[in-house]
Design a protein around this motif. Structure first.
Motif, PDB file in Angstrom:
ATOM      1  N   SER B  32      77.216 -26.003 -37.199  1.00  0.00           N
ATOM      2  CA  SER B  32      76.925 -26.082 -38.404  1.00  0.00           C
ATOM      3  C   SER B  32      75.224 -26.170 -38.647  1.00  0.00           C
ATOM      4  CB  SER B  32      77.530 -27.261 -39.153  1.00  0.00           C
ATOM      5  OG  SER B  32      78.922 -26.994 -39.259  1.00  0.00           O
ATOM      6  N   PHE B  34      71.826 -27.343 -41.136  1.00  0.00           N
ATOM      7  CA  PHE B  34      71.537 -28.331 -42.023  1.00  0.00           C
ATOM      8  C   PHE B  34      70.103 -28.486 -42.448  1.00  0.00           C
ATOM      9  CE2 PHE B  34      75.422 -30.596 -41.730  1.00  0.00           C
ATOM     10  CZ  PHE B  34      75.850 -30.393 -40.371  1.00  0.00           C
ATOM     11  N   TYR B  36      67.367 -31.053 -43.925  1.00  0.00           N
ATOM     12  CA  TYR B  36      67.302 -32.598 -44.433  1.00  0.00           C
ATOM     13  C   TYR B  36      66.029 -32.601 -45.028  1.00  0.00           C
ATOM     14  CZ  TYR B  36      71.552 -34.223 -41.942  1.00  0.00           C
ATOM     15  OH  TYR B  36      72.712 -34.425 -41.527  1.00  0.00           O
ATOM     16  N   LEU B  44      66.224 -39.966 -44.179  1.00  0.00           N
ATOM     17  CA  LEU B  44      66.684 -38.473 -44.494  1.00  0.00           C
ATOM     18  C   LEU B  44      67.775 -38.370 -45.465  1.00  0.00           C
ATOM     19  CD1 LEU B  44      65.119 -38.615 -41.953  1.00  0.00           C
ATOM     20  CD2 LEU B  44      66.367 -36.537 -41.083  1.00  0.00           C
ATOM     21  N   LEU B  46      70.469 -35.334 -47.065  1.00  0.00           N
ATOM     22  CA  LEU B  46      70.937 -33.859 -46.804  1.00  0.00           C
ATOM     23  C   LEU B  46      70.535 -33.063 -47.911  1.00  0.00           C
ATOM     24  CD1 LEU B  46      72.692 -32.012 -45.029  1.00  0.00           C
ATOM     25  CD2 LEU B  46      74.682 -32.558 -46.457  1.00  0.00           C
ATOM     26  N   LYS B  49      73.461 -27.318 -46.398  1.00  0.00           N
ATOM     27  CA  LYS B  49      74.331 -27.065 -45.390  1.00  0.00           C
ATOM     28  C   LYS B  49      74.981 -25.835 -45.250  1.00  0.00           C
ATOM     29  CE  LYS B  49      78.652 -29.005 -45.228  1.00  0.00           C
ATOM     30  NZ  LYS B  49      79.762 -29.694 -44.402  1.00  0.00           N
ATOM     31  N   PHE B  89      63.508 -31.261 -42.384  1.00  0.00           N
ATOM     32  CA  PHE B  89      64.167 -31.177 -41.102  1.00  0.00           C
ATOM     33  C   PHE B  89      65.033 -30.129 -41.099  1.00  0.00           C
ATOM     34  CE2 PHE B  89      61.625 -34.503 -38.874  1.00  0.00           C
ATOM     35  CZ  PHE B  89      61.463 -35.288 -39.836  1.00  0.00           C
ATOM     36  N   SER B  93      74.717 -29.097 -35.585  1.00  0.00           N
ATOM     37  CA  SER B  93      75.582 -30.071 -35.067  1.00  0.00           C
ATOM     38  C   SER B  93      77.025 -29.399 -35.052  1.00  0.00           C
ATOM     39  CB  SER B  93      75.799 -31.749 -35.911  1.00  0.00           C
ATOM     40  OG  SER B  93      76.525 -31.100 -37.044  1.00  0.00           O
ATOM     41  N   GLY B  94      77.665 -29.757 -34.378  1.00  0.00           N
ATOM     42  CA  GLY B  94      79.028 -29.204 -33.840  1.00  0.00           C
ATOM     43  C   GLY B  94      78.996 -28.228 -32.903  1.00  0.00           C
ATOM     44  N   TYR B  99      79.221 -33.686 -32.573  1.00  0.00           N
ATOM     45  CA  TYR B  99      78.743 -34.018 -34.018  1.00  0.00           C
ATOM     46  C   TYR B  99      77.374 -34.464 -34.065  1.00  0.00           C
ATOM     47  CZ  TYR B  99      83.425 -33.459 -35.822  1.00  0.00           C
ATOM     48  OH  TYR B  99      84.756 -33.038 -36.223  1.00  0.00           O
ATOM     49  N   ILE B 100      76.838 -35.056 -33.004  1.00  0.00           N
ATOM     50  CA  ILE B 100      75.489 -35.539 -32.939  1.00  0.00           C
ATOM     51  C   ILE B 100      74.662 -34.309 -33.118  1.00  0.00           C
ATOM     52  CG2 ILE B 100      73.862 -36.852 -31.758  1.00  0.00           C
ATOM     53  CD1 ILE B 100      76.010 -38.272 -30.212  1.00  0.00           C
ATOM     54  N   PRO B 101      73.741 -34.370 -34.261  1.00  0.00           N
ATOM     55  CA  PRO B 101      72.951 -33.353 -34.551  1.00  0.00           C
ATOM     56  C   PRO B 101      71.563 -33.283 -33.671  1.00  0.00           C
ATOM     57  CG  PRO B 101      73.019 -34.798 -36.422  1.00  0.00           C
ATOM     58  CD  PRO B 101      73.724 -35.740 -35.228  1.00  0.00           C
ATOM     59  N   PHE B 103      67.789 -32.262 -34.166  1.00  0.00           N
ATOM     60  CA  PHE B 103      66.834 -31.875 -35.046  1.00  0.00           C
ATOM     61  C   PHE B 103      65.527 -31.257 -34.809  1.00  0.00           C
ATOM     62  CE2 PHE B 103      68.203 -34.542 -38.498  1.00  0.00           C
ATOM     63  CZ  PHE B 103      69.002 -35.449 -38.046  1.00  0.00           C
ATOM     64  N   GLY B 104      64.968 -30.385 -35.647  1.00  0.00           N
ATOM     65  CA  GLY B 104      63.588 -29.742 -35.434  1.00  0.00           C
ATOM     66  C   GLY B 104      62.749 -30.971 -35.583  1.00  0.00           C
ATOM     67  N   ARG B 105      61.421 -30.566 -35.343  1.00  0.00           N
ATOM     68  CA  ARG B 105      60.302 -31.538 -35.495  1.00  0.00           C
ATOM     69  C   ARG B 105      60.112 -31.917 -37.010  1.00  0.00           C
ATOM     70  NH1 ARG B 105      57.007 -32.840 -31.002  1.00  0.00           N
ATOM     71  NH2 ARG B 105      55.539 -33.005 -32.372  1.00  0.00           N
TER      72      ARG B 105
END
Lengths: 115, 113
Positions: B32, B34, B36, B44, B46, B49, B89, B93-94, B99-101, B103-105
């Protein structure tokens, strides 16, 4: 309304003291919570995964004895920064994941400043 | 491993300008995706998504389409406002069942009146 409550939003402490940050899941029971650290103008760095009723899982390079995590109930996790030093100054953010929706909700963050 | 790449910021625009923030990803499986948003001094939130290919997420005038063929999830808004100034951001995840996302910078957006 907020799904995650984080407290305090800002704390200033002297070097050598310990600081506790609370993270509460308001809308659902969270067996797992996450703690992130964010440096200025950078992305989030996952520090640890907090597991209700058991030991937290720390990411590589994160000191377990420095960052104590307790997840005593399904709605509360705490992060204690022990013997804080200026290099621990940062923005700490907690989060919970709604597994059914695969959505991560974040607390508002805690700005820690160690003098 | 999984990774998310965002365009470097800051992005500086005048009010009512068109916004695009590029995001590409590398992942196993079908994650998935997202976006943020982080307002100054806050955590952050949401923004939107998308959970599968060709899905379009939208919220508050922002849109992003899950493009599997180009592994991209670019954020767009037709007319930005000063209040949109924040850090954005991209995350996934998934992937692989986690489930732990990732992230981009983050990309800082500054909108001038």
């Amino acid at each position: 309304g907020a799904v995650v409550s984080q407290h305090p939003s800002r704390v200033i402490c002297k070097s050598g003291t310990s600081v506790k940050i609370e993270c509460r899941s308001l809308d659902f029971q969270a067996t797992t919570m996450f703690w992130y650290r964010q440096f200025p103008k950078q992305s989030l760095m996952l520090m640890a995964t907090s597991n209700e009723g058991s030991k937290a899982t720390y990411e590589q390079g994160v000191e377990k004895d420095k960052f104590l995590i307790n997840h005593a109930s399904l709605t509360l996790s705490t992060l204690t920064v022990t013997s804080a030093h200026p290099e621990d100054s940062s923005f700490y953010i907690c989060s919970v994941i709604d597994g059914a929706k695969n959505i991560q909700y974040f607390g508002a963050g805690t700005r820690l400043s160690v003098l | 491993g999984d990774s998310v790449t965002q365009m470097e910021g800051p992005v500086t625009l005048s009010e009512e300008a068109f916004l695009t923030i590029n995001c590409t990803y590398t992942a196993t499986g079908y994650p998935s995706l997202f976006w943020y948003v982080q307002y100054p001094g806050e955590g952050l939130q949401l923004l939107l998504k998308a959970t599968k290919a060709d899905d379009k997420g939208s919220n508050k005038g922002f849109e992003a389409t899950y493009r599997k063929e180009t592994t991209s999830f670019h954020l767009e808004k037709g007319s930005v406002q000063v209040s949109d100034s924040a850090v954005y951001f991209c995350a996934l995840s998934g992937s692989g069942g986690s489930y732990i996302p990732t992230f981009g910078r983050g990309t800082s957006l500054i909108v001038h009146p």
